[in-house]
Design a protein around this motif. Sequence first.
Motif, PDB file in Angstrom:
ATOM      1  N   ILE A  95      36.475  42.048  44.680  1.00 15.26           N
ATOM      2  CA  ILE A  95      35.777  40.929  44.036  1.00 15.26           C
ATOM      3  C   ILE A  95      35.770  39.715  44.953  1.00 15.26           C
ATOM      4  N   GLN A  98      33.329  40.207  47.887  1.00 14.13           N
ATOM      5  CA  GLN A  98      31.929  40.144  47.472  1.00 14.13           C
ATOM      6  C   GLN A  98      31.498  38.703  47.218  1.00 14.13           C
ATOM      7  N   VAL A  99      32.357  37.923  46.625  1.00 11.17           N
ATOM      8  CA  VAL A  99      32.041  36.516  46.381  1.00 11.17           C
ATOM      9  C   VAL A  99      32.086  35.733  47.682  1.00 11.17           C
ATOM     10  N   MET A 103      27.717  38.432  48.458  1.00  7.48           N
ATOM     11  CA  MET A 103      27.086  39.596  47.848  1.00  7.48           C
ATOM     12  C   MET A 103      26.979  39.445  46.339  1.00  7.48           C
ATOM     13  N   GLU A 104      27.830  38.589  45.762  1.00  7.26           N
ATOM     14  CA  GLU A 104      27.797  38.324  44.320  1.00  7.26           C
ATOM     15  C   GLU A 104      27.998  36.837  44.090  1.00  7.26           C
ATOM     16  N   ASP A 105      27.537  36.362  42.931  1.00  7.70           N
ATOM     17  CA  ASP A 105      27.725  34.962  42.574  1.00  7.70           C
ATOM     18  C   ASP A 105      29.168  34.712  42.157  1.00  7.70           C
ATOM     19  N   ASP A 106      29.617  33.518  42.456  1.00  6.03           N
ATOM     20  CA  ASP A 106      30.978  33.114  42.085  1.00  6.03           C
ATOM     21  C   ASP A 106      30.915  32.424  40.729  1.00  6.03           C
ATOM     22  N   ARG A 110      33.816  36.024  36.753  1.00  5.15           N
ATOM     23  CA  ARG A 110      34.478  36.757  37.852  1.00  5.15           C
ATOM     24  C   ARG A 110      35.870  36.186  38.098  1.00  5.15           C
TER      25      ARG A 110
END
Length: 125
Positions: A95, A98-99, A103-106, A110
């Motif tokens: 996680i 990725q943040v 790659m992903e929103d924070d 999460r």
Amino acid sequence: MRRVLAAGVLLAWRLRLKIQPVSSVSKTSDMVVIESLPKRPPIPRPARLTPVRHVVSRGLRQAAQHHQGKRQGETLRQWLTAQGFGEWGRAIAEIYEQVRYGMEDDTKTRANEVQRLWRKVTKPR
């Protein structure tokens, strides 16, 4: 003697700001025009950490207080593996990465997930 000299220098330093002209008389009328002193630039503040990075940072700080901190140059994944956190540690690292790398929103969701996993990892055994 040094204290008197230091106090004199400090007083002169503070007075130098007040010596600058603050008001001037207008040639067209007898009114006094008040000029404002130049404003100081704002103090730069450090950027706030995003939710997931804040949770991880706080967890690492607490670990360091218990003499189990991450070494300089060691990645979060390496540190979690070295601490023996197993599957939960891998989930936290995934996680976080990725943040961290976009790659992903924070989001707070999460962050809550990381916090829940971190509590499982640090629960007294």
